[in-house]
Design an enzyme around this catalytic site. Structure first.
Site, PDB file in Angstrom:
ATOM      1  N   GLU A  15       0.823  -1.208   0.000  1.00 49.07           N
ATOM      2  CA  GLU A  15       0.000   0.000   0.000  1.00 49.07           C
ATOM      3  C   GLU A  15       0.861   1.262   0.000  1.00 49.07           C
ATOM      4  O   GLU A  15       0.544   2.251  -0.679  1.00 49.07           O
ATOM      5  CB  GLU A  15      -0.921   0.024   1.229  1.00 49.07           C
ATOM      6  CG  GLU A  15      -1.905  -1.140   1.287  1.00 49.07           C
ATOM      7  CD  GLU A  15      -1.372  -2.320   2.088  1.00 49.07           C
ATOM      8  OE1 GLU A  15      -2.161  -2.930   2.837  1.00 49.07           O
ATOM      9  OE2 GLU A  15      -0.167  -2.643   1.973  1.00 49.07           O
TER      10      GLU A  15
ATOM     11  N   SER B  82      19.937 -42.469  -8.757  1.00 44.16           N
ATOM     12  CA  SER B  82      18.736 -41.714  -9.134  1.00 44.16           C
ATOM     13  C   SER B  82      19.027 -40.523 -10.035  1.00 44.16           C
ATOM     14  O   SER B  82      18.093 -39.810 -10.405  1.00 44.16           O
ATOM     15  CB  SER B  82      18.012 -41.217  -7.871  1.00 44.16           C
ATOM     16  OG  SER B  82      18.854 -40.338  -7.132  1.00 44.16           O
TER      17      SER B  82
ATOM     18  N   TRP C 234      20.062 -38.929 -13.561  1.00 39.97           N
ATOM     19  CA  TRP C 234      18.897 -38.080 -13.286  1.00 39.97           C
ATOM     20  C   TRP C 234      17.670 -38.757 -13.871  1.00 39.97           C
ATOM     21  O   TRP C 234      17.723 -39.233 -15.008  1.00 39.97           O
ATOM     22  CB  TRP C 234      19.076 -36.683 -13.883  1.00 39.97           C
ATOM     23  CG  TRP C 234      20.198 -35.911 -13.294  1.00 39.97           C
ATOM     24  CD1 TRP C 234      21.427 -35.684 -13.830  1.00 39.97           C
ATOM     25  CD2 TRP C 234      20.179 -35.249 -12.036  1.00 39.97           C
ATOM     26  NE1 TRP C 234      22.177 -34.903 -12.998  1.00 39.97           N
ATOM     27  CE2 TRP C 234      21.434 -34.617 -11.883  1.00 39.97           C
ATOM     28  CE3 TRP C 234      19.236 -35.093 -11.022  1.00 39.97           C
ATOM     29  CZ2 TRP C 234      21.778 -33.862 -10.758  1.00 39.97           C
ATOM     30  CZ3 TRP C 234      19.572 -34.338  -9.909  1.00 39.97           C
ATOM     31  CH2 TRP C 234      20.818 -33.740  -9.793  1.00 39.97           C
TER      32      TRP C 234
ATOM     33  N   ASP D  27      23.512 -39.283  -0.393  1.00 40.27           N
ATOM     34  CA  ASP D  27      23.744 -38.410  -1.546  1.00 40.27           C
ATOM     35  C   ASP D  27      24.660 -37.223  -1.277  1.00 40.27           C
ATOM     36  O   ASP D  27      25.131 -36.590  -2.221  1.00 40.27           O
ATOM     37  CB  ASP D  27      22.405 -37.872  -2.071  1.00 40.27           C
ATOM     38  CG  ASP D  27      21.458 -38.985  -2.486  1.00 40.27           C
ATOM     39  OD1 ASP D  27      21.934 -40.059  -2.874  1.00 40.27           O
ATOM     40  OD2 ASP D  27      20.225 -38.758  -2.415  1.00 40.27           O
TER      41      ASP D  27
END
Length: 366
Positions: free
Chosen positions: A56, A172, A174, A204
């Site tokens: 505002e 995993s 990619w 990881d």
């Protein structure tokens, strides 16, 4: 209340402006404001950064004297208390705006209807509820923290077409495309914290950082580590920003070693065989965390889901098959009959690169 087509147009613009603050306003809400007089936009603004002027005020500064007699369209009820900045209600009254249309009531206990009441007492015509659901969607985390002392939790998952997240070996990288991984970076940037389990760290050694041009701040990295198994040479401890460990271990020697390595260690209540997960989220809420992105393995994500602590799933599904020996999305023990299934409401599906991004809310939380 009945709102005109112009009312919808200007509030839609205010909502678009509010989105400009997605990466910079936390722990404050995202807010946009448009000032209109005689069918002309005379000022607009959004909350650009926590601690700085609200939407505002920015709109009023742009409008100057033209704000007198104008209608203010604001996506959240104007604040009426002194925080890091003065009350927006005072500024609107001083500017002599004629009408204020708010998309939604502010859930903050220090405002919550009082801002609109103050404006009405000053002779300003007030209305609210225009595009309310859209406004709430912009600030799901802020609203939940104000109402339930819990952040909004999004669980990010990447899977194959047959619902697998990693090969049996754990490999995993990619599953999904570069476009999907870039989209995840934007999710991280919108989040105040990224939550994972120590198992993911051990497997990881992730950085869990935002790697987007123009993003300066990093979300807090939070690791659920019941027994303090976190290595002192973990990659995330060397990254800029804060890494927080949530543990039940009282081992002072390991605690000090991790603190020396750069971690903040928080003692949490114990529940069954691990840290009490709801207490973790309450602690994050007390740290003014609105939005949490859960990036973890099947065990912690399954436990969070069964505990009713995940609000939304964001699943990137790649057009690949990984076979029945690969790992699944969630560890969900006890689901043996169809009546035990966890129902979801899909709210959005879209292509991101060659992958499909599915957004779903957990129906039991609706």
């Amino acid at each position: 209340m009945t709102f005109s087509a112009d009312d919808h147009k200007y509030m839609s613009r205010a909502l678009m402006l509010a989105k400009k603050g997605f990466y910079t306003t936390a722990p404050n809400p995202n807010v946009g404001c448009v000032l209109v007089k005689d069918g002309e936009v005379v000022g607009e603004g959004w909350h650009e950064k926590a601690g700085e002027a609200h939407a505002e005020i920015n709109a009023l500064r742009q409008a100057g004297g033209k704000a007198e007699g104008a209608t203010a369209y604001v996506t959240l009820e104007p604040c009426c208390h002194q925080g890091k900045t003065p009350p927006c209600t005072d500024a609107l009254i001083k500017a002599k705006v004629k009408r204020v249309v708010a998309a939604m009531i502010d859930p903050h206990s220090k405002v919550s209807g009082q801002g609109l009441k103050q404006l009405e007492t000053a002779g300003i015509f007030i209305e609210h509820g225009l595009l309310e659901e859209q406004a709430k969607a912009l600030n799901a985390g802020f609203i939940k923290r104000m109402q339930k002392r819990l952040p909004y939790v999004r669980c990010k998952l990447a899977m194959s077409l047959d619902g697998r997240t990693a090969m049996a070996s754990g490999e995993s990288k990619w599953i999904t495309s570069a476009a999907a991984r870039e989209d995840v970076q934007r999710l991280r940037a919108r989040s105040s914290a990224i939550l994972t389990g120590v198992g993911t760290v051990l497997a990881d050694d992730p950085s869990m950082t935002v790697r987007l041009e123009g993003i300066d701040s990093q979300p807090i990295r939070v690791v659920v580590d019941t027994n303090l198994s976190m290595p002192t040479d973990a990659k995330m401890l060397k990254e800029p920003g804060q890494t927080v460990l949530m543990t039940c271990s009282g081992d002072e020697h390991i605690t000090q070693a991790l603190k020396d390595a750069g971690a903040d260690v928080h003692m949490m209540p114990y529940c069954n065989t691990s840290v009490d997960l709801k207490s973790v989220l309450q602690q994050l809420s007390d740290m003014h965390i609105n939005d949490v992105l859960l990036e973890t393995g099947a065990t912690l994500s399954g436990a969070m889901l069964q505990a009713g602590l995940i609000d939304e799933l964001i699943i990137y599904m790649a057009p690949v098959l990984m076979g029945n020996n690969a790992l699944g999305l969630f560890a969900l023990p006890g689901l043996e009959k169809m009546q035990d299934k966890i129902e979801l409401e899909i709210t959005d599906t879209r292509l991101v690169g060659q992958d499909i991004r599915i957004t779903a809310k957990v129906s039991t939380l609706l």
